[in-house]
Motif scaffolding. Sequence first.
Motif, PDB file in Angstrom:
ATOM      1  N   HIS A 125     -11.459   6.762   0.336  1.00 43.92           N
ATOM      2  CA  HIS A 125     -11.480   6.684  -1.127  1.00 43.92           C
ATOM      3  C   HIS A 125     -10.837   5.384  -1.585  1.00 43.92           C
TER       4      HIS A 125
ATOM      5  N   THR B 294      -9.733   9.546 -10.825  1.00 39.64           N
ATOM      6  CA  THR B 294      -8.903   8.422 -10.406  1.00 39.64           C
ATOM      7  C   THR B 294      -9.129   7.203 -11.301  1.00 39.64           C
TER       8      THR B 294
ATOM      9  N   ASP C 199      -5.559  10.777  -4.543  1.00 37.48           N
ATOM     10  CA  ASP C 199      -6.488   9.646  -4.467  1.00 37.48           C
ATOM     11  C   ASP C 199      -6.080   8.451  -5.321  1.00 37.48           C
ATOM     12  N   GLY C 200      -4.884   8.476  -5.875  1.00 39.18           N
ATOM     13  CA  GLY C 200      -4.424   7.382  -6.713  1.00 39.18           C
ATOM     14  C   GLY C 200      -3.892   7.911  -8.025  1.00 39.18           C
TER      15      GLY C 200
ATOM     16  N   GLY D 251      -9.124   4.647  -4.185  1.00 46.68           N
ATOM     17  CA  GLY D 251      -7.787   4.749  -4.744  1.00 46.68           C
ATOM     18  C   GLY D 251      -7.616   3.945  -6.014  1.00 46.68           C
TER      19      GLY D 251
ATOM     20  N   GLU E 175       0.843  -1.187   0.000  1.00 50.12           N
ATOM     21  CA  GLU E 175       0.000   0.000   0.000  1.00 50.12           C
ATOM     22  C   GLU E 175       0.886   1.248   0.000  1.00 50.12           C
TER      23      GLU E 175
ATOM     24  N   TRP F  48       0.690   5.045   0.495  1.00 47.86           N
ATOM     25  CA  TRP F  48      -0.181   6.111   1.004  1.00 47.86           C
ATOM     26  C   TRP F  48       0.463   7.463   0.712  1.00 47.86           C
TER      27      TRP F  48
ATOM     28  N   TYR G 251      -1.637  -0.980  -3.923  1.00 52.61           N
ATOM     29  CA  TYR G 251      -2.778  -0.101  -3.702  1.00 52.61           C
ATOM     30  C   TYR G 251      -2.253   1.311  -3.444  1.00 52.61           C
TER      31      TYR G 251
ATOM     32  N   LYS H 179      -3.270   4.931  -2.251  1.00 55.76           N
ATOM     33  CA  LYS H 179      -4.384   5.538  -1.535  1.00 55.76           C
ATOM     34  C   LYS H 179      -3.972   6.875  -0.911  1.00 55.76           C
ATOM     35  N   ASN H 180      -4.972   7.603  -0.465  1.00 61.55           N
ATOM     36  CA  ASN H 180      -4.780   8.957   0.044  1.00 61.55           C
ATOM     37  C   ASN H 180      -4.863   8.968   1.571  1.00 61.55           C
TER      38      ASN H 180
ATOM     39  N   PRO I  22      -8.768   8.499   3.424  1.00 62.95           N
ATOM     40  CA  PRO I  22      -8.570   7.040   3.455  1.00 62.95           C
ATOM     41  C   PRO I  22      -9.772   6.223   3.001  1.00 62.95           C
TER      42      PRO I  22
ATOM     43  N   ALA J 293     -10.187  -1.793  -5.843  1.00 62.28           N
ATOM     44  CA  ALA J 293     -10.071  -1.564  -4.401  1.00 62.28           C
ATOM     45  C   ALA J 293     -11.408  -1.653  -3.700  1.00 62.28           C
TER      46      ALA J 293
END
Length: 815
Positions: free
Chosen positions: A283, A238, A223-224, A285, A217, A219, A274, A276-277, A281, A296
């Motif tokens: 979202h 995204t 958002d991706g 992603g 993941e 982070w 993955y 992700k934001n 979190p 996801a």
Amino acid sequence: MKVLKFGGSSVGTPESILNVKNIVEATARPAVVVVSALGGVTDQLIAASCMAAAGDSAYSESVDSLMERHHKMVNAVVEPRRRPQLLENLDHLLTDLRSILHGVFLIQDLTPKTADAIVAYGERLSSLITAALLDNACHVDSLDVVCTRVQNSKTLVDFDLTNRRIVEQFGKHPGLFVCGGFIAKDAETGRITNLGRGGSDYTASIIAAALNAEALEIWTDVDGFMTADPRVIPTAYTIPQLSYNEAMELCNFGAKVVYPPTIYPVCTKNIPIYVKNTFHPSHAGSVISSDMSLTANGESTFTAPICGISSVNRTSVVTVSGPTMVGVIGVNRRIFACLAQNGISVFMVVQTSSETSTSLCITPEDGQKACKVLDAEFAVEIEDGAMNKAQLEEGLATVAVVGENMKRTPGIAGKLFSVLGRNGISVSAIGQGSFEMNISFVIQQEMLSKALNVLHNSFFLSEYQDVNVFVCGTGNVGGSLLQQIAAQRERLMKERRLRINLVGVSGRSHSVYHPEGINAAHYEEAMQNGEPGGINHMVERIVEMNSFNSVFVDCTASENVARQYETLLSHNVSIVAANKAAASSDFGRYKLLKDTARERGVKYLFETNVGAGLPIINTINDLTGSGDKVLRIEAVVSGTLNFVFNALSADIPLSKAVRMAQEQGYSEPDPRVDLSGKDVIRKLTILARESGYRVNMEDIEAHLFIPNSLFEGSLEEFWEKLPGLDAEFEARRQRLETEGKCLRFVATWADGKGEVGLREIDQTHPFYHLEGSNNIISLTTSRYHDYPMLIKGYGAGAEVTAAGVFADIMRCANF
């Protein structure tokens, strides 16, 4: 086992690092957390190094600032019982950092070894704080885990040794581990090294692959992966899932979401990534994997032919050329060996099939150097005239259109270059691999934003198809058009996924322009607070804005506006004209405009030039385009004159009928413009031209029903003289009434000749029952010979004319 990596923005503030704590606590164990330095710290360390090397004592203040920031972070987020030991460990590291910088300051020399040691402190500090923040977390020093070796002057990961150490450190027992990313140590010398800017992603990927993690993941603060850069394209969104190959292509061409080397280690183990934001979190992603059905959040798979558009904003192209390159083995080897020896990286190569030239895309910083070393490499061939000196082209940008589905979708490249061409974007170089997953091309840097927007829009990556509209003229027709745009915009977005963006409006005195759009319902207020009006300023702004899918709408009757059409078309701006001046001007000019539009791949539409909103010109174009030939045209195309002759009665003489036409807005303020028949001559000229005939207005024979003397003098004198014709027309009206006939001002084209004039129409003729200001046209063609085609309806009025203009705008949008 999961591996979670958090970037600098994720650990940069107390608020963000507490988000990290919440995310990690919600993750099942075992897990490994990899962190970057606090946001901005790496840059601060580099700056301090440079200050110390330059003999600037301000480096010490930078260290003080770092100490203060890290202390504040600890006091804000770490439990009191853990703070003393943590602060002692941090201070120990910061004391070492200060000592190293002081040594650099004294000798004013910064070696690569020392520079690597200094920048490593960011991750060493942040990982200690993160480990103390998380409950039951074990801190692991990445310097004891990630090992590198120098090969061909490059620092590369020693995977065998690194993998063994990862398993030893993290694989012994399940739990939560925290380590710093980016940093490493040379396996032979023990000196501190690193994996390059963005290397924390790479660290996490290496650990995930070594531990056969179920997922990696990443982070970050977005958002991706996005379909394009949202700073350039606000409608970018995204991408729910990408293949490993798609992600690598996008990363290598400018997408900064993931450090490009990150993908390889996990790809070989088929471990999904993955993205992700941290700040959002919930979202879904983006997920990168080999299984394109994996998302996801379980949503449907991404099936568009392309998944994203990326770009290298600054590009230089060096071209090596010469006739002796043809069929000669080893020329390209010499080119790339020469560049490699001089540390110049090439990210795209284009070679002609004739082998006479090879173009190399590089960074602008390497442009001059590349030319110099290549000219030196081929000095003998250049002196003999067998090869040319290396040519450098600067001010360019590279765009990559990426998608696995392109290889299963014919016509993508054709559509891509057609869209670029219609928008006036010239392509300097093209690259596409046989996998058909990436089409890359080089364009002028000033065209980059336009290219990204039009491609994103055209390949359905945008939620809506956009058309950017500039309206010139806010009178009756222009005002009605703007009202219709305001009323219909939401419906078009909902039902047809089409968004009409009003980006410019101009009148004689005021104008307003905004690339994000103007509220058509409030354009008047915006104009008053806007810019100067006038067509010259408007054209300058249109060219300057360089909007994609742009349409210029002429709602004036101005010759000056019409003279600007060629300029606009040459800048790939489509034109929709209610103005008849251009289409009825000299035939050579008319043809030039039509040809320019065709060559530029844009539209020049003027349906409302004849019959307001009636589909007359489009019908003629459909007939002739399908092979039919127009043989004869008969038309009543003056709403004003038809209103006048329909109004004649025992109670309404000619003079009163003309006055009524003026008062009700059917005629121009000076009715002589309509009575002269010039407007009808213009319309017949346009119809004949669209039917395939070469004709000018002077070729049309005019039979006027008003004496020339009434066209001379002032408007007041005209009104005084006009009643003198009432008796004559009343007598004629009475005669025609007894004969069952009426008067119509008819335009006729037959046998290659045209005329306009007043005709007496009997009740069997389709023109007899034409009411009010309506228009009617009869088309006799090779196919519609015995029974001519009739088109009839409202032929005047601001609302119907504006509706016809709106329809032409829609045709441009659907082009």
